[in-house]
Structure formats: C-alpha cells, structure tokens
Design a protein around this motif. Structure first.
Motif, PDB file in Angstrom:
ATOM      1  N   ALA A 278      15.351  -0.052  -3.123  1.00 36.68           N
ATOM      2  CA  ALA A 278      16.934   0.615  -3.111  1.00 36.68           C
ATOM      3  C   ALA A 278      17.125   1.222  -4.580  1.00 36.68           C
ATOM      4  O   ALA A 278      17.868   2.195  -4.574  1.00 36.68           O
ATOM      5  N   LYS A 279      16.653   0.469  -5.456  1.00 30.47           N
ATOM      6  CA  LYS A 279      16.934   0.827  -6.803  1.00 30.47           C
ATOM      7  C   LYS A 279      15.759   2.086  -7.176  1.00 30.47           C
ATOM      8  O   LYS A 279      15.841   2.326  -8.593  1.00 30.47           O
ATOM      9  N   ASN A 280      14.958   2.148  -6.515  1.00 28.86           N
ATOM     10  CA  ASN A 280      13.973   2.980  -6.981  1.00 28.86           C
ATOM     11  C   ASN A 280      13.042   2.597  -8.056  1.00 28.86           C
ATOM     12  O   ASN A 280      12.612   3.253  -9.034  1.00 28.86           O
ATOM     13  N   ASP A 281      12.708   1.219  -7.948  1.00 34.11           N
ATOM     14  CA  ASP A 281      11.867   0.375  -8.758  1.00 34.11           C
ATOM     15  C   ASP A 281      10.882  -0.087  -8.061  1.00 34.11           C
ATOM     16  O   ASP A 281      10.745  -1.490  -7.779  1.00 34.11           O
ATOM     17  N   PRO A 282       9.672   0.731  -7.621  1.00 34.97           N
ATOM     18  CA  PRO A 282       8.792   0.326  -6.972  1.00 34.97           C
ATOM     19  C   PRO A 282       7.796  -0.876  -7.616  1.00 34.97           C
ATOM     20  O   PRO A 282       7.398  -1.514  -6.930  1.00 34.97           O
ATOM     21  N   GLU A 283       7.562  -0.764  -9.061  1.00 31.95           N
ATOM     22  CA  GLU A 283       6.795  -1.617  -9.511  1.00 31.95           C
ATOM     23  C   GLU A 283       7.321  -3.077  -9.305  1.00 31.95           C
ATOM     24  O   GLU A 283       6.492  -3.908  -9.177  1.00 31.95           O
ATOM     25  N   LYS A 284       8.545  -3.394  -9.773  1.00 33.19           N
ATOM     26  CA  LYS A 284       9.162  -4.505  -9.527  1.00 33.19           C
ATOM     27  C   LYS A 284       8.964  -4.976  -7.910  1.00 33.19           C
ATOM     28  O   LYS A 284       9.017  -6.199  -7.545  1.00 33.19           O
ATOM     29  N   ALA A 285       9.385  -4.163  -7.192  1.00 35.54           N
ATOM     30  CA  ALA A 285       9.111  -4.516  -5.443  1.00 35.54           C
ATOM     31  C   ALA A 285       7.850  -4.865  -5.209  1.00 35.54           C
ATOM     32  O   ALA A 285       7.761  -5.878  -4.928  1.00 35.54           O
ATOM     33  N   ASP A 286       6.740  -4.310  -5.754  1.00 34.77           N
ATOM     34  CA  ASP A 286       5.453  -4.465  -5.657  1.00 34.77           C
ATOM     35  C   ASP A 286       5.188  -6.120  -6.103  1.00 34.77           C
ATOM     36  O   ASP A 286       4.566  -6.987  -5.695  1.00 34.77           O
TER      37      ASP A 286
ATOM     38  N   ALA B 217       7.240   1.839   3.380  1.00 31.63           N
ATOM     39  CA  ALA B 217       7.323   0.636   2.919  1.00 31.63           C
ATOM     40  C   ALA B 217       8.792  -0.155   3.248  1.00 31.63           C
ATOM     41  O   ALA B 217       8.453  -1.279   3.699  1.00 31.63           O
ATOM     42  N   GLY B 218       9.656   0.545   3.300  1.00 32.43           N
ATOM     43  CA  GLY B 218      11.064  -0.379   3.718  1.00 32.43           C
ATOM     44  C   GLY B 218      10.939  -0.750   5.199  1.00 32.43           C
ATOM     45  O   GLY B 218      11.469  -1.714   5.423  1.00 32.43           O
ATOM     46  N   GLY B 219      10.526   0.065   6.018  1.00 26.48           N
ATOM     47  CA  GLY B 219      10.323   0.090   7.287  1.00 26.48           C
ATOM     48  C   GLY B 219       9.553  -1.081   7.558  1.00 26.48           C
ATOM     49  O   GLY B 219       9.830  -2.303   8.562  1.00 26.48           O
ATOM     50  N   GLU B 220       8.178  -1.234   6.766  1.00 28.39           N
ATOM     51  CA  GLU B 220       7.423  -2.395   7.002  1.00 28.39           C
ATOM     52  C   GLU B 220       8.077  -3.650   6.716  1.00 28.39           C
ATOM     53  O   GLU B 220       7.625  -4.813   7.380  1.00 28.39           O
ATOM     54  N   LEU B 221       8.883  -3.884   5.497  1.00 27.22           N
ATOM     55  CA  LEU B 221       9.551  -4.924   5.209  1.00 27.22           C
ATOM     56  C   LEU B 221      10.537  -5.402   6.348  1.00 27.22           C
ATOM     57  O   LEU B 221      10.881  -6.647   6.384  1.00 27.22           O
TER      58      LEU B 221
ATOM     59  N   ALA C 161       0.867  -1.184  -0.068  1.00 31.08           N
ATOM     60  CA  ALA C 161       0.074  -0.130  -0.006  1.00 31.08           C
ATOM     61  C   ALA C 161       0.891   1.306  -0.180  1.00 31.08           C
ATOM     62  O   ALA C 161       0.555   2.167  -0.827  1.00 31.08           O
ATOM     63  N   ASP C 162       2.072   1.270   0.882  1.00 38.19           N
ATOM     64  CA  ASP C 162       2.856   2.353   0.764  1.00 38.19           C
ATOM     65  C   ASP C 162       3.585   2.532  -0.444  1.00 38.19           C
ATOM     66  O   ASP C 162       3.719   3.720  -0.946  1.00 38.19           O
ATOM     67  N   ILE C 163       4.030   1.598  -1.029  1.00 35.35           N
ATOM     68  CA  ILE C 163       4.321   1.674  -2.399  1.00 35.35           C
ATOM     69  C   ILE C 163       3.479   2.256  -3.362  1.00 35.35           C
ATOM     70  O   ILE C 163       3.779   3.342  -4.464  1.00 35.35           O
TER      71      ILE C 163
END
Length: 319
Positions: free
Chosen positions: A195-203, A76-80, A66-68
């Motif tokens: 970390a690579k600022n790629d939120p789509e792939k992170a999701d 989002a990083g803190g949640e992970l 949701a944060d992403i």
C-alpha cells in the motif's frame, strides 16, 4: 487463475463443514457437576485439509512474490487476499477455534443474563476442550473454566467473565495457531508495504511469512506428532479396556519415534529416546490392566505432547 483459486477455497469450506462434528456431551445435574465424554482426536481428513491448505497458502505467497518482482503489485495484492482466506479456512478446521466461539458466547450471555442462566454454556466448552487436548494444552483452560463455573454458581459475574477471558487466552499456544498467527502478521505487513508502494520490504515480509506456513504444512505430519497421536489413542483405549488396541497404539508410537531419531535435532533426539524408553517400560504392564498403568500411559502421552510443543517454542523464539 483467480477464479480457480476461489473455487478451491469454496470447496475447502464445504469439505470442512462435513468433517467437523460436534462432541458428544453427557450432563448430570448442571447445577452440581458437568461431565463430558472424550470424543476424538484431530482426524486424518482434517490433517490433510490443514496441510494441503497450508501448501496452497505457500503457492499464493510465492505467486505474490513473483508478481512483486514482475512489478505487478495489484495482482500480488490479490494473491495475498486469497492467502489470508485460506489461513481462515485452516483456522476454522482447528477445534480450538470452536472452544473460543463457545467462550465468546458465554461471555456475551453474561453481559445481559444472570449467572445461573449462563451455567449451561459451560457444557459445550468442556466438550470442546476434550476434543482438542491432542493438539492444544488445555489444563490451564480447564482450570479457568472450572473457576468460571464456580463464580457463576456464586453469582459472581465479574469473576466469571475474567476467568473466561483467561481461558480464552490460554488456548493460543498450539502447534498450528502460533505459526499461523506469525504468518498472518507478516502477510498483513506485506500488504501494508504494498500500500505504501514499497515492494522490496513487502517481499522481505513474505519471505518470512513462508516460514510459518511451511512449519504448519510439515509439522502436522512429523513423526513426533504422529507418535503423540498414537499415545493419546493408547490412553483412551486403555481406559476403555481395549488392551489389544493399546499394544498396537504403543507399537505405532515407537515406530514413529524411531523414525524421528533420524530426522530431529540433537536436543529433540534426546527427548525422543527418553520417550521410547518410557513406552518400553509401560508396554510390559498393559496386560495387568491396573489403574497405575493407565496413569503411566497418560504420563507418557504428556511427555510426547511436551516434546511437540517444544518444537513450536523453538520455531517461535528463533523468529
């Protein structure tokens, strides 16, 4: 929210410390033979902690996603991070982790002690293996530990170390370990993408990670898993001569398996039906108290264990 989650983590750690108890060990002439007394199966309290912690992991992953989508990547990083902390708590609740710790200690001792001094390290390893036999296949691990002990008595430090390493490796295929490793891998992947600022792939990685932890949360309470636990108890009760308890255990196993026939896939259902027939065949032999019946009950338990492990294999190979 972060403060509340950290409090929950701390509370879970405290609870874990109170419910995981060491096994009872009897050793006769350490140099000649090591004997252990089977102690317990995984307890309902541990099941509850594993399942509830898994659900909390799901919540953290869902919040991270949701944060992403809200473009709050820092939160989002803190949640992970909190999700990974909870995964550590779940892993700490598994007796398999304790066996690995004992094996690690033995290997470390071998790096600076002579082999005879390391032989006593085998005692807690054997005891811990007995503790986890209801949730982890341990026969291969026992074989390697037996070989390690023989090598220790022969003064073969290299051979003992190799067998200890093989024993450690053989303990990774558990109903909980494998999905957790799968989940951790994808959470770590999501962190890397953030970390690579790629939120789509992170999701995408987190969407996949949810499958593993969801499997843990649900499978530990599945009817087949509960039937396996009842059959393990039946085997131990029969060995102890508690025939009335054995009948109750077998009845409970049948109830669980009948529930399973309504929920599992067709292939698993076939295995469940075979297991039901095997239980019915052994029920009539309980009152005789013969050794063969004890072996039959243990055999039925092994069938149930194989059936539950197939579910893990199906989960893993489908990924």
């Amino acid at each position: 929210m972060k403060k509340t989650s950290l409090i929950m983590v701390a509370a879970a750690i405290l609870i874990l410390g109170t419910i995981i108890s060491p096994g009872t060990v009897r050793a006769k002439a350490i140099e000649e033979e090591i004997t252990v007394t089977p102690v317990r199966t995984i307890t309902p309290e541990e099941e509850s902690i594993i399942s509830s912690s898994a659900v909390k992991v799901l919540r953290h992953i869902a919040q991270a996603r949701a944060d992403i989508h809200a473009k709050d990547l820092k939160h989002a990083g803190g949640e992970l991070k909190q999700a990974l902390t909870l995964l550590d708590i779940i892993k700490a609740a598994l007796p398999a982790d304790k066996v690995k710790d004992h094996i690690w200690v033995a290997k470390k001792h071998l790096s600076y002690e002579n082999t005879e001094e390391v032989v006593p390290d085998m005692i807690p390893i054997y005891a811990s293996l007995d503790e986890i036999e209801d949730i982890v296949p341990v026969s291969k691990a026992r074989e390697h530990i037996n070989k390690a002990r023989k090598n220790l008595k022969r003064g073969n430090k290299k051979g003992a170390t190799e067998e200890l390493e093989l024993a450690d490796e053989s303990l990774i295929y558990a109903e909980v370990d494998l999905p957790l490793d799968y989940t951790r891998k994808h959470i770590a992947g999501a962190q890397a993408f953030l970390a690579k600022n790629d939120p789509e792939k992170a999701d995408e990685a987190l969407n996949t990670a949810e499958d593993g932890v969801r499997f843990v949360a649900v499978d530990i309470y599945s009817p087949v898993t509960q039937a396996r636990k009842s059959l393990l108890k039946a085997s131990r009760d029969y060995t102890a001569g508690k025939l009335t308890a054995v009948k109750k255990d077998l009845k409970e196993a049948k109830i669980s398996l009948k529930k399973a026939t309504k929920t599992v896939d067709a292939k698993t259902r076939t295995g469940v039906k075979k297991l039901l027939k095997a239980i019915e065949a052994v029920e009539g032999k309980v009152d005789k108290g013969a050794k063969e019946t004890g072996r039959d009950i243990k055999g039925v338990y092994e069938q149930a264990k194989a059936l539950t492990l197939k579910a893990v294999d199906m989960f893993h190979t489908s990924r």
